[in-house]
Design a protein around this motif. Structure first.
Motif, mmCIF file in Angstrom:
data_model
loop_
_atom_site.group_PDB
_atom_site.id
_atom_site.type_symbol
_atom_site.label_atom_id
_atom_site.label_comp_id
_atom_site.label_asym_id
_atom_site.label_seq_id
_atom_site.Cartn_x
_atom_site.Cartn_y
_atom_site.Cartn_z
ATOM 1 N N LEU A 21 24.691 -20.984 -14.615
ATOM 2 C CA LEU A 21 25.320 -21.307 -13.335
ATOM 3 C C LEU A 21 25.621 -20.059 -12.519
ATOM 4 C CD1 LEU A 21 27.799 -24.224 -14.158
ATOM 5 C CD2 LEU A 21 25.527 -24.330 -13.135
ATOM 6 N N PHE A 22 25.819 -18.934 -13.173
ATOM 7 C CA PHE A 22 26.098 -17.702 -12.427
ATOM 8 C C PHE A 22 24.860 -17.226 -11.669
ATOM 9 C CE2 PHE A 22 29.253 -17.572 -15.899
ATOM 10 C CZ PHE A 22 30.407 -17.540 -15.124
ATOM 11 N N ARG A 23 23.689 -17.600 -12.141
ATOM 12 C CA ARG A 23 22.458 -17.278 -11.414
ATOM 13 C C ARG A 23 22.136 -18.337 -10.367
ATOM 14 N NH1 ARG A 23 20.975 -16.612 -16.833
ATOM 15 N NH2 ARG A 23 19.744 -18.538 -16.757
ATOM 16 N N LEU A 24 22.551 -19.559 -10.646
ATOM 17 C CA LEU A 24 22.169 -20.681 -9.793
ATOM 18 C C LEU A 24 23.070 -20.848 -8.574
ATOM 19 C CD1 LEU A 24 20.285 -23.230 -9.623
ATOM 20 C CD2 LEU A 24 22.069 -24.454 -10.896
ATOM 21 N N LEU A 25 24.360 -20.538 -8.719
ATOM 22 C CA LEU A 25 25.346 -20.851 -7.687
ATOM 23 C C LEU A 25 25.940 -19.594 -7.072
ATOM 24 C CD1 LEU A 25 27.299 -23.691 -9.544
ATOM 25 C CD2 LEU A 25 25.267 -23.908 -8.095
ATOM 26 N N SER A 26 26.440 -19.771 -5.859
ATOM 27 C CA SER A 26 27.127 -18.681 -5.170
ATOM 28 C C SER A 26 28.562 -18.577 -5.683
ATOM 29 C CB SER A 26 27.147 -18.955 -3.660
ATOM 30 O OG SER A 26 28.015 -20.048 -3.372
ATOM 31 N N PRO A 27 29.262 -17.473 -5.391
ATOM 32 C CA PRO A 27 30.660 -17.352 -5.826
ATOM 33 C C PRO A 27 31.552 -18.488 -5.338
ATOM 34 C CG PRO A 27 29.824 -15.216 -5.174
ATOM 35 C CD PRO A 27 28.764 -16.199 -4.809
ATOM 36 N N ARG A 28 31.348 -18.931 -4.087
ATOM 37 C CA ARG A 28 32.157 -20.032 -3.569
ATOM 38 C C ARG A 28 31.892 -21.321 -4.331
ATOM 39 N NH1 ARG A 28 36.602 -19.934 -1.143
ATOM 40 N NH2 ARG A 28 36.143 -21.767 0.135
ATOM 41 N N GLU A 29 30.646 -21.529 -4.712
ATOM 42 C CA GLU A 29 30.296 -22.732 -5.459
ATOM 43 C C GLU A 29 30.832 -22.670 -6.889
ATOM 44 O OE1 GLU A 29 26.246 -23.293 -2.786
ATOM 45 O OE2 GLU A 29 26.127 -22.523 -4.850
ATOM 46 N N ILE A 30 30.794 -21.491 -7.487
ATOM 47 C CA ILE A 30 31.404 -21.319 -8.814
ATOM 48 C C ILE A 30 32.893 -21.620 -8.743
ATOM 49 C CG2 ILE A 30 32.029 -19.612 -10.556
ATOM 50 C CD1 ILE A 30 29.205 -20.364 -10.871
ATOM 51 N N LEU A 52 36.281 -12.666 -12.406
ATOM 52 C CA LEU A 52 36.212 -14.095 -12.701
ATOM 53 C C LEU A 52 37.570 -14.609 -13.161
ATOM 54 C CD1 LEU A 52 34.166 -16.407 -12.766
ATOM 55 C CD2 LEU A 52 33.697 -15.831 -15.149
ATOM 56 N N HIS A 53 38.257 -13.836 -13.979
ATOM 57 C CA HIS A 53 39.584 -14.247 -14.452
ATOM 58 C C HIS A 53 40.586 -14.280 -13.303
ATOM 59 C CE1 HIS A 53 39.420 -14.649 -18.859
ATOM 60 N NE2 HIS A 53 38.358 -13.869 -18.768
ATOM 61 N N ARG A 54 40.467 -13.363 -12.364
ATOM 62 C CA ARG A 54 41.378 -13.394 -11.212
ATOM 63 C C ARG A 54 41.164 -14.663 -10.396
ATOM 64 N NH1 ARG A 54 40.406 -7.732 -11.036
ATOM 65 N NH2 ARG A 54 38.680 -8.035 -9.584
ATOM 66 N N ARG A 55 39.918 -15.070 -10.243
ATOM 67 C CA ARG A 55 39.639 -16.313 -9.514
ATOM 68 C C ARG A 55 40.279 -17.514 -10.226
ATOM 69 N NH1 ARG A 55 35.110 -16.481 -5.939
ATOM 70 N NH2 ARG A 55 34.157 -14.439 -5.626
ATOM 71 N N ILE A 56 40.142 -17.537 -11.550
ATOM 72 C CA ILE A 56 40.710 -18.647 -12.318
ATOM 73 C C ILE A 56 42.229 -18.614 -12.254
ATOM 74 C CG2 ILE A 56 40.899 -19.660 -14.622
ATOM 75 C CD1 ILE A 56 38.098 -18.619 -15.187
ATOM 76 N N ASP A 57 42.816 -17.409 -12.316
ATOM 77 C CA ASP A 57 44.273 -17.282 -12.194
ATOM 78 C C ASP A 57 44.755 -17.877 -10.877
ATOM 79 O OD1 ASP A 57 44.497 -16.047 -14.629
ATOM 80 O OD2 ASP A 57 44.476 -14.011 -13.818
ATOM 81 N N SER A 58 44.053 -17.548 -9.797
ATOM 82 C CA SER A 58 44.453 -18.033 -8.476
ATOM 83 C C SER A 58 44.343 -19.548 -8.391
ATOM 84 C CB SER A 58 43.582 -17.381 -7.402
ATOM 85 O OG SER A 58 43.878 -17.907 -6.123
ATOM 86 N N LEU A 59 43.234 -20.098 -8.901
ATOM 87 C CA LEU A 59 43.045 -21.545 -8.859
ATOM 88 C C LEU A 59 44.056 -22.252 -9.758
ATOM 89 C CD1 LEU A 59 39.139 -21.663 -9.002
ATOM 90 C CD2 LEU A 59 40.566 -22.313 -7.053
#
Length: 328
Positions: free
Chosen positions: A131-140, A85-92
């Motif tokens: 939200l982690f249960r409700l949404l897909s990784p792309r949506e997160i 999750l942190h890597r995704r935030i770093d990239s964004l």
């Protein structure tokens, strides 16, 4: 005889009320006059008032931000606790050009995500665990991109400042009008008592008091509407920026729709819920967020301009508000 005694007592009360209100009005007027007499030159006075308005708005923003983080019912997530999750935030964050924000996961009553702070201090991203249960990784990822866009534009700070400055201007006008408000209140109450109708507020003084109070209230409402209008525009801008950063407008559109459906009340008395939909124009004007339908339709058009997209089902509109720069 009893009626005559009542009228005499009412007249005494009326005169006493008039004296009390006029005395208070004179004291306030004298105080304001003393302040005005000691004022600096006009340019300096304007600069001081502007500094006061901006300073109070900034202080309110900083205190409000600290209170939001202090009152979160959740935890700050360290990098080792959720490395992916942190890597995704770093990239964004790298793509939006903002400092790496702190990440908080909270347990709220409804699925939501929001940004706190601004670009200068790095800010924080807050996301509800559901939200982690409700949404897909792309949506997160689309949600994070939307919130990072708020941090990139310093939206929370800009909107808080606009709102605070507007309220300060109305506050100064209210203080300046206070002697007149007190005098009119006294005249209205006194005339009603002297006429033997203590509860009557239909006289000319009462109407003047309502007109002046209404004008001040209208100024407060106008300042609020301006701030809320800017907030709704920034939501659209954050949607566009998220779509640009992720290259997937429909991921954010699907996330918005899923969150809307998850927060829509289903219990029998839903029309009385604070979460109910509204078609009232006044409520929409006072909302900090556009309706979900508007946002989804804009994202759909953006996706269509980029090429074929996945279709998402239509749904009801919804306008929500929050103190932070919230997704909903």
């Amino acid at each position: 005889m009893a009626r005559l005694a009542f009228r005499a007592a009412a007249a005494v009360v009326g005169v006493a009320l008039l004296a009390a209100y006029l005395t208070a009005a004179l004291l306030v007027a004298d105080a304001l006059g003393a302040v005005w007499a000691a004022r600096p030159d006009l340019p300096v006075l304007i600069a001081l008032l502007a500094a006061f308005a901006v300073g109070s708005a900034y202080l309110s923003y900083r205190v409000g931000t600290a209170q939001i983080l202090a009152n979160l019912e959740g935890d700050r997530v360290p990098r080792e606790g959720a490395p992916d999750l942190h890597r995704r935030i770093d990239s964004l964050a790298a793509r939006t050009g903002v400092e790496r924000p702190a990440l908080y996961v909270t347990d709220a009553r409804a699925p939501n995500a929001f940004a706190v702070g601004g670009r200068a201090d790095g800010g924080a991203l807050v996301i509800d665990r559901s939200l982690f249960r409700l949404l897909s990784p792309r949506e997160i990822e689309a949600i994070f991109a939307h919130e990072l866009a708020h941090l990139e534009g310093n939206d929370g700070f800009a909107i808080a400042m606009a709102d605070g400055v507007g309220r300060s201007v109305v506050g100064v006008a209210t203080v300046a009008a206070l002697p007149a408000l007190l005098a009119l209140s006294g005249l209205a109450a006194a005339s009603a008592w002297i006429r033997g109708r203590p509860g009557d507020r239909s006289g000319p003084f009462a109407r003047l008091h309502r007109a002046l109070s209404g004008g001040l209230f209208a100024g407060f409402v106008l300042a609020t509407l301006v701030a809320r209008s800017r907030s709704r525009r920034r939501e659209f801008a954050a949607d566009d920026r998220a779509a640009e950063v992720t290259g997937d407008p429909m991921a954010l559109a699907r996330a918005l729709r899923r969150i809307e459906r998850a927060t829509e009340p289903t219990w029998p008395f839903a029309p009385f819920s604070t979460q109910k939909r509204t078609e009232d124009p006044a409520e929409r004007w006072l909302s900090t967020h556009p309706s979900t339908d508007e946002r989804v339709e804009r994202l759909r058009r953006l996706a269509e301009s980029q090429g074929p997209t996945r279709r998402i089902p239509p749904g009801p509109s919804r306008a929500t508000a929050g103190r932070g720069r919230s997704l909903r």
